[in-house]
Design an enzyme around this catalytic site. Structure first.
Site: not given
Length: 202
Positions: A21, A94, A111, A152
């Site tokens: 990505n 995180l 996600h 998320d």
């Protein structure tokens, strides 16, 4: 950070793994004078994204999780490069609260599922696709969302869906989801930064 739109956006990429990505983001923006991509910050020493970045002419900086816990160190580094936005491209740690406070609404993540389903700590990559396959879901997809101090749970910006069959293996689901990632993530990043992305409607 201010709410005004800068003349030039400088995007830092945070990654932990292969970097596919990240590569597509770099290539998407390479001829756009309003966007400067890099550095790539990676937190796993053997992550292939570092080699991929080098091949693309993008600086890669090893930022282990221990250093991520040092606010002054990290914020000074980001200021040194004039970073305006942060993009998580396969980043598995995180993001601490000090960073989301310093870059409010300026950190985005992708996600590999349709949040709020199949999100949270430990739900990444193949773990997500295995859970989706086990549940015999009829669809999956991607969610691009803002980042807060919880896994998320930031505001959703965009979702794209793909149909699944009962025969789809986790590997096949991953292939379908990756196609959506590669197609949509760079464009959504651009529109998010330019503040031209329409409000998300579930």
């Amino acid at each position: 950070m201010t709410s005004s739109t800068p003349d030039v956006f400088r995007l830092a990429l945070f990654a932990s793994g292969n970097g596919t990505n990240a590569e597509r983001i770099v290539l998407y923006f390479k001829d756009n004078p309003r966007f400067k991509i890099g550095p790539v910050f990676y937190n796993r020493k053997q992550a292939y994204v570092a080699e991929r970045a080098a091949r693309l002419g993008i600086e890669a900086i090893y930022l282990p999780d221990s250093r991520l816990k040092e606010p002054d160190t990290v914020l000074d580094l980001l200021r040194q490069y004039g970073i305006t936005h942060i993009v998580l491209a396969g980043y598995l740690s995180l993001i601490p609260a000090y960073l989301t406070s310093a870059y409010p609404q300026r950190i985005v993540n992708i996600h590999p599922a349709l949040l709020p389903a199949y999100g949270g700590k430990g739900m990444y990559g193949h773990h997500v696709h295995e859970a989706v396959a086990a549940a015999k879901e009829k669809e999956s997809g991607i969610t691009i969302h803002l980042v807060n101090e919880h896994y998320d749970r930031g505001d959703i910006l965009f979702q794209a869906r793909c149909a699944l069959t009962s025969d789809d293996s986790p590997e096949r689901i991953a292939e379908k989801v990756h196609e959506l990632e590669y197609r949509y993530f760079p464009e959504v990043i651009e529109r998010w930064a330019l503040q031209t992305l329409p409000p998300f409607q579930a």
